[in-house]
Design an enzyme around this catalytic site. Sequence first.
Site, PDB file in Angstrom:
ATOM      1  N   GLY A 115     101.096  42.003 -12.558  1.00  0.00           N
ATOM      2  CA  GLY A 115     100.806  40.684 -12.005  1.00  0.00           C
ATOM      3  C   GLY A 115      99.731  39.942 -12.778  1.00  0.00           C
ATOM      4  O   GLY A 115      99.176  40.435 -13.765  1.00  0.00           O
ATOM      5  N   LYS A 161      94.498  39.375   4.866  1.00  0.00           N
ATOM      6  CA  LYS A 161      93.566  40.253   4.141  1.00  0.00           C
ATOM      7  C   LYS A 161      92.658  40.997   5.125  1.00  0.00           C
ATOM      8  O   LYS A 161      92.323  42.175   4.912  1.00  0.00           O
ATOM      9  CB  LYS A 161      92.769  39.463   3.096  1.00  0.00           C
ATOM     10  CG  LYS A 161      93.632  39.083   1.881  1.00  0.00           C
ATOM     11  CD  LYS A 161      92.890  38.312   0.805  1.00  0.00           C
ATOM     12  CE  LYS A 161      93.829  38.042  -0.391  1.00  0.00           C
ATOM     13  NZ  LYS A 161      93.207  37.227  -1.450  1.00  0.00           N
TER      14      LYS A 161
HETATM   15  P1  NDP Z   1     101.046  38.059  -8.516  1.00  0.00           P
HETATM   16  O1  NDP Z   1     101.805  36.940  -7.888  1.00  0.00           O
HETATM   17  O2  NDP Z   1     100.888  38.017  -9.983  1.00  0.00           O
HETATM   18  O3  NDP Z   1     101.716  39.422  -8.051  1.00  0.00           O
HETATM   19  C1  NDP Z   1     101.064  40.649  -8.256  1.00  0.00           C
HETATM   20  C2  NDP Z   1     101.995  41.814  -8.069  1.00  0.00           C
HETATM   21  O4  NDP Z   1     102.383  41.949  -6.726  1.00  0.00           O
HETATM   22  C3  NDP Z   1     103.315  41.760  -8.786  1.00  0.00           C
HETATM   23  O5  NDP Z   1     103.162  41.934 -10.147  1.00  0.00           O
HETATM   24  C4  NDP Z   1     104.085  42.877  -8.100  1.00  0.00           C
HETATM   25  O6  NDP Z   1     103.764  44.142  -8.649  1.00  0.00           O
HETATM   26  C5  NDP Z   1     103.467  42.868  -6.710  1.00  0.00           C
HETATM   27  N1  NDP Z   1     104.483  42.480  -5.731  1.00  0.00           N
HETATM   28  C6  NDP Z   1     104.933  41.252  -5.448  1.00  0.00           C
HETATM   29  N2  NDP Z   1     105.885  41.331  -4.512  1.00  0.00           N
HETATM   30  C7  NDP Z   1     106.036  42.634  -4.203  1.00  0.00           C
HETATM   31  C8  NDP Z   1     106.867  43.346  -3.303  1.00  0.00           C
HETATM   32  N3  NDP Z   1     107.743  42.721  -2.514  1.00  0.00           N
HETATM   33  N4  NDP Z   1     106.740  44.692  -3.246  1.00  0.00           N
HETATM   34  C9  NDP Z   1     105.848  45.330  -4.034  1.00  0.00           C
HETATM   35  N5  NDP Z   1     105.041  44.706  -4.915  1.00  0.00           N
HETATM   36  C10 NDP Z   1     105.142  43.378  -4.987  1.00  0.00           C
HETATM   37  O7  NDP Z   1      99.604  38.155  -7.803  1.00  0.00           O
HETATM   38  P2  NDP Z   1      98.231  37.507  -8.247  1.00  0.00           P
HETATM   39  O8  NDP Z   1      97.643  38.258  -9.376  1.00  0.00           O
HETATM   40  O9  NDP Z   1      98.408  36.045  -8.360  1.00  0.00           O
HETATM   41  O10 NDP Z   1      97.354  37.762  -6.922  1.00  0.00           O
HETATM   42  C11 NDP Z   1      96.648  38.958  -6.707  1.00  0.00           C
HETATM   43  C12 NDP Z   1      95.468  38.692  -5.761  1.00  0.00           C
HETATM   44  O11 NDP Z   1      94.575  37.737  -6.349  1.00  0.00           O
HETATM   45  C13 NDP Z   1      95.863  38.130  -4.412  1.00  0.00           C
HETATM   46  O12 NDP Z   1      95.104  38.756  -3.405  1.00  0.00           O
HETATM   47  C14 NDP Z   1      95.509  36.663  -4.510  1.00  0.00           C
HETATM   48  O13 NDP Z   1      95.178  36.073  -3.271  1.00  0.00           O
HETATM   49  C15 NDP Z   1      94.323  36.679  -5.449  1.00  0.00           C
HETATM   50  N6  NDP Z   1      94.203  35.428  -6.231  1.00  0.00           N
HETATM   51  C16 NDP Z   1      92.972  34.816  -6.294  1.00  0.00           C
HETATM   52  C17 NDP Z   1      92.825  33.657  -7.037  1.00  0.00           C
HETATM   53  C18 NDP Z   1      91.485  33.028  -7.150  1.00  0.00           C
HETATM   54  O14 NDP Z   1      91.339  31.940  -7.696  1.00  0.00           O
HETATM   55  N7  NDP Z   1      90.454  33.685  -6.688  1.00  0.00           N
HETATM   56  C19 NDP Z   1      93.928  33.035  -7.748  1.00  0.00           C
HETATM   57  C20 NDP Z   1      95.150  33.801  -7.679  1.00  0.00           C
HETATM   58  C21 NDP Z   1      95.263  34.949  -6.921  1.00  0.00           C
HETATM   59  P3  NDP Z   1     104.533  44.849  -9.892  1.00  0.00           P
HETATM   60  O15 NDP Z   1     103.603  44.677 -11.037  1.00  0.00           O
HETATM   61  O16 NDP Z   1     104.706  46.241  -9.460  1.00  0.00           O
HETATM   62  O17 NDP Z   1     105.823  44.114 -10.066  1.00  0.00           O
HETATM   63  C1  GO6 Z   2      95.162  27.562  -5.867  1.00  0.00           C
HETATM   64  C2  GO6 Z   2      93.366  31.417  -4.272  1.00  0.00           C
HETATM   65  C3  GO6 Z   2      92.004  31.285  -4.346  1.00  0.00           C
HETATM   66  C4  GO6 Z   2      93.908  32.358  -3.385  1.00  0.00           C
HETATM   67  C5  GO6 Z   2      96.799  24.447  -7.190  1.00  0.00           C
HETATM   68  C6  GO6 Z   2      93.114  33.128  -2.574  1.00  0.00           C
HETATM   69  C7  GO6 Z   2      97.571  24.751  -4.931  1.00  0.00           C
HETATM   70  C8  GO6 Z   2      97.560  24.009  -6.099  1.00  0.00           C
HETATM   71  C9  GO6 Z   2      96.098  24.032  -9.394  1.00  0.00           C
HETATM   72  O1  GO6 Z   2      95.346  28.371  -2.504  1.00  0.00           O
HETATM   73  O2  GO6 Z   2      96.170  30.185  -7.193  1.00  0.00           O
HETATM   74  O3  GO6 Z   2      89.827  31.969  -3.583  1.00  0.00           O
HETATM   75  O4  GO6 Z   2      96.838  23.658  -8.302  1.00  0.00           O
HETATM   76  O5  GO6 Z   2      90.909  33.690  -1.858  1.00  0.00           O
HETATM   77  O6  GO6 Z   2      98.299  22.840  -6.219  1.00  0.00           O
HETATM   78  C10 GO6 Z   2      95.114  29.644  -4.440  1.00  0.00           C
HETATM   79  C11 GO6 Z   2      95.927  28.714  -5.302  1.00  0.00           C
HETATM   80  C12 GO6 Z   2      94.209  30.582  -5.174  1.00  0.00           C
HETATM   81  C13 GO6 Z   2      94.413  28.832  -3.404  1.00  0.00           C
HETATM   82  C14 GO6 Z   2      96.755  29.334  -6.354  1.00  0.00           C
HETATM   83  C15 GO6 Z   2      96.029  26.359  -5.929  1.00  0.00           C
HETATM   84  C16 GO6 Z   2      96.026  25.620  -7.106  1.00  0.00           C
HETATM   85  C17 GO6 Z   2      96.800  25.921  -4.846  1.00  0.00           C
HETATM   86  C18 GO6 Z   2      91.181  32.057  -3.552  1.00  0.00           C
HETATM   87  C19 GO6 Z   2      91.744  32.971  -2.646  1.00  0.00           C
HETATM   88  C20 GO6 Z   2      89.187  31.142  -4.493  1.00  0.00           C
END
Ligand code: NDP
Ligand code: GO6
Length: 333
Positions: free
Chosen positions: A13, A138
């Site tokens: 991911g 979560k």
């Molecule tokens: P992804 O969308 O990239 O997915 C991560 C992995 O989840 C996939 O690669 C897959 O594992 C697994 N997965 C998805 N669906 C299934 C399923 N049905 N069964 C089993 N495994 C599954 O995730 P992100 O990296 O975007 O998100 C990870 C965490 O980070 C989340 O908790 C999210 O909220 C957080 N996040 C925080 C952000 C921030 O700005 N702070 C921004 C984005 C995410 P596999 O590799 O095995 O296929």
């Molecule tokens: C941000 C996120 C951040 C998830 C967009 C869990 C909509 C948009 C750039 O919803 O990554 O903490 O445009 O705890 O149109 C989420 C998403 C990331 C927040 C996607 C996003 C970006 C939503 C978190 C968290 C900072």
Amino acid sequence: MGKSKVLVVGGTGYIGKRIVKACLAQGHETYVLQRPEIGLDIDKLQMLLSFKEQGARLIEGSFSDHKSLVDAVKQVDVVICTMSGVHFRSHNILMQLKLVDAIKEAGNIKRFLPSEFGMDPARMENAMEPGNITFEEKMTVRKAIEKAKIPFTYVSANCFAGYFVGNLSQLATLLPPKDKVGIYGDGNQKVIFVDEDDVGTYTAKTIDDPRTLNKTLYLRPKENILTQMQLVDKWEKLVGRTLHKFSISAQDFLASMKGMELAGQVGVGHFYHIFYEGCLSNFEIGEEGEEASELYPEDGCGYAFGAQRLSVWRSWSCCDRFSVELDVGPLQC
Ligand code: NDP
Ligand code: GO6
């Protein structure tokens, strides 16, 4: 004591792949779950094979086969789960309950890091709908972990640079705006932006650290705390151009949710808490938490940390749209 063996679940991911790389780089025996469900997804398969070439071991296992998860977990000391949790990609946070069951049954895991990596869900009890789903799910996972008495660390990684920095925190795009930029209110709430590679590095650093056992690790280096206005200012200096700024009132911003799909509404809610309420920085880290740059200031990777690096912007400076139009030189940092 040697470094612990770690299993990454969700390793192909967005954040998972950085965590796999950091675990390998820091010398952990690193296992990555290989799910049969990836089927013909050749990108995932090739990524898994490249991890293997870099020294990782692949373990087959499926969320629909409890025993396979138990067997996988039994081979390691630490489990890091990076299960998807972004609504417009995929959101499967509660699937982790199966992993919690497997860890409980296996009984050997010294530490579990569930998929968190964002805002601290424990501080988001009053989050608005529908974005509150993220935090509630979560928290459900946390409760299951704590009920099963599984040792844990929760990583609160704040805003990933790819989603919040490159685009100057504009919604619905990942590209920097060319002419005008929307400012949330006065743009003066303190936000915390973290480079994804640093999320990987800090996460790998903490898995054997007794100081973060059963605590939350907040990634909050001082240089990474910026207001949206400061972020825009950095970009303007970098590209040598001033953008037109228009303020978006809290009321208008919330009203924009109407008519959006669920994923968009979740995003607006999250942005509201971050940019209007300042939820990432409006609290002190207490007894239940530790701050990552305080725990790990050194180890020769210090310079690699911090918003100064902004690798997402460094990549824009090589992107046609900006290098040609704006003549951006290399980032000074
Ligand atoms: P992804 O969308 O990239 O997915 C991560 C992995 O989840 C996939 O690669 C897959 O594992 C697994 N997965 C998805 N669906 C299934 C399923 N049905 N069964 C089993 N495994 C599954 O995730 P992100 O990296 O975007 O998100 C990870 C965490 O980070 C989340 O908790 C999210 O909220 C957080 N996040 C925080 C952000 C921030 O700005 N702070 C921004 C984005 C995410 P596999 O590799 O095995 O296929
Ligand atoms: C941000 C996120 C951040 C998830 C967009 C869990 C909509 C948009 C750039 O919803 O990554 O903490 O445009 O705890 O149109 C989420 C998403 C990331 C927040 C996607 C996003 C970006 C939503 C978190 C968290 C900072």
